[in-house]
Design a protein around this motif. Structure first.
Motif, PDB file in Angstrom:
ATOM      1  N   ARG A   1     -70.601  46.154-107.487  1.00  0.00           N
ATOM      2  CA  ARG A   1     -71.675  46.550-108.400  1.00  0.00           C
ATOM      3  C   ARG A   1     -71.020  46.939-109.720  1.00  0.00           C
ATOM      4  O   ARG A   1     -70.820  48.103-110.025  1.00  0.00           O
TER       5      ARG A   1
ATOM      6  N   HIS B   1     -75.222  43.099-103.705  1.00  0.00           N
ATOM      7  CA  HIS B   1     -75.420  44.260-104.575  1.00  0.00           C
ATOM      8  C   HIS B   1     -76.434  45.223-103.976  1.00  0.00           C
ATOM      9  O   HIS B   1     -76.281  46.442-104.075  1.00  0.00           O
TER      10      HIS B   1
ATOM     11  N   GLN C   1     -75.100  47.746-101.709  1.00  0.00           N
ATOM     12  CA  GLN C   1     -74.146  48.705-102.269  1.00  0.00           C
ATOM     13  C   GLN C   1     -74.791  49.799-103.112  1.00  0.00           C
ATOM     14  O   GLN C   1     -74.081  50.620-103.697  1.00  0.00           O
ATOM     15  N   THR C   2     -76.110  49.809-103.176  1.00  0.00           N
ATOM     16  CA  THR C   2     -76.775  50.803-104.015  1.00  0.00           C
ATOM     17  C   THR C   2     -78.124  51.182-103.409  1.00  0.00           C
ATOM     18  O   THR C   2     -78.716  50.396-102.667  1.00  0.00           O
TER      19      THR C   2
END
Length: 331
Positions: free
Chosen positions: A72, A31, A34-35
């Motif tokens: 996510r 996660h 991805q952010t």
């Protein structure tokens, strides 16, 4: 909002994990890739992990196999984080490998209803495809998680020390009240920010709280209510300066290396201590205790975390190894 309903029996059976769960950390670190949320807290990890992924030509596997399974989003399959992961990486991956095909298909179907699922995902019910996934998870763990094992364990040790003090001072209510800004305890329900609205009844099974280095923001729980209740919650990554308490006695080698006062401060951190406790134990002023803990922290021997109005200091693995070596003496 997730509402976790406790009985008195659940309060008695609530505990804090002693070590990170490697499979949860795999998924939650995916996660983080991805952010940009919380990127400042993982900046060095992000740079180094990206470099290792590129150097080992793992980028394609990451993008086509791992990331699509752990989006996510509000859901990713529970079989990727089996309870056996609490026993270590090998046990967890073996459990992934031996997951019943019917369960894999069911959870992949749930994923397909909440996110864009690759066309190959149903093939995870086949042992061969799941073996490929397990090999990828192990390779990713070696690159992204294993190099930070000691750092993560030190943070969890500090968290457990702080939670143990809270339980001694305020009982189970105090433990559940102090888990972080995303959680609110209103007996008998623990409320937490969550991607979906749901209720979880513990029914006497208790709750295993697992502090996670790579969890950011809202906690994460199993989607399947029939599994033993687990709640992953984020460790605080905000840096806090702070001091440490002193211990009694000192070994000559450690005293020679650090000086009598600083070696006392390091020894006191073995059981966790606040700045004021360190000052009293070492017989020094609070500002002096703060300077000594800052020096030890800057050299990687202790870690410091704020707990309300206090700063709690505990050993890092390097600091613990130094104390063990001093206690054992030469040879």
């Amino acid at each position: 909002m997730l509402r976790i309903h406790f009985t008195d029996a659940d309060l008695v059976r609530t505990r804090v994990a002693a070590a990170p769960d490697p499979l949860w950390e795999i998924c939650l670190s995916l996660h983080r890739l991805q952010t940009r949320h919380g990127r400042w807290a993982y900046a060095d990890w992000h740079r180094a992990t990206r470099a290792r992924i590129q150097d080992t030509h793992f980028t394609r596997t990451l993008r086509t196999l791992l990331l699509p399974l752990v989006p996510r989003a509000a859901y990713f399959p529970d079989f990727l984080t089996p309870p056996e992961g609490a026993e270590g990486l090998d046990s967890g991956l073996e459990a992934v490998l031996t997951t019943p095909p019917s369960r894999v298909l069911h959870e992949v179907g749930v994923l397909s209803r909440t996110s864009r699922t690759p066309s190959w995902a149903p093939r995870l019910a086949e042992p061969g495809m799941r073996g490929e996934l397990v090999r990828a998870m192990r390779a990713y763990h070696d690159m992204a998680i294993a190099p930070y094992r000691e750092r993560v364990q030190a943070r969890i040790d500090a968290e457990r020390t702080a939670r143990a003090r809270t339980v001694l001072d305020h009982g189970a209510d105090g433990l559940l009240e102090g888990l972080g800004p995303c959680l609110r305890w209103r007996r008998p329900v623990l409320h937490t920010v969550y991607p979906e609205d749901r209720d979880m009844s513990l029914g006497g099974r208790g709750l295993r709280l697992v502090p996670s280095y790579f969890c950011w923001g809202n906690p994460v729980a199993f989607a399947d209510a029939s599994l033993d209740p687990v709640l992953m919650y984020a460790l605080c990554h905000e840096p806090h300066p702070g001091p440490l308490p002193g211990g009694t006695g000192s070994d000559a080698p450690l005293t020679v290396l650090l000086g009598r006062t600083r070696s006392t401060v390091l020894r006191a951190a073995a059981t966790g201590a606040t700045t004021g406790e360190i000052a009293r134990t070492a017989g020094i002023s609070a500002p002096s205790a703060s300077r000594h803990t800052t020096a030890l922290r800057d050299n990687g021997l202790i870690t410091s975390h704020r707990q309300g109005m206090r700063v709690l200091h505990t050993l890092t693995p390097l600091g613990a190894a130094l104390l063990r070596g001093s206690a054992q003496g030469p040879g």
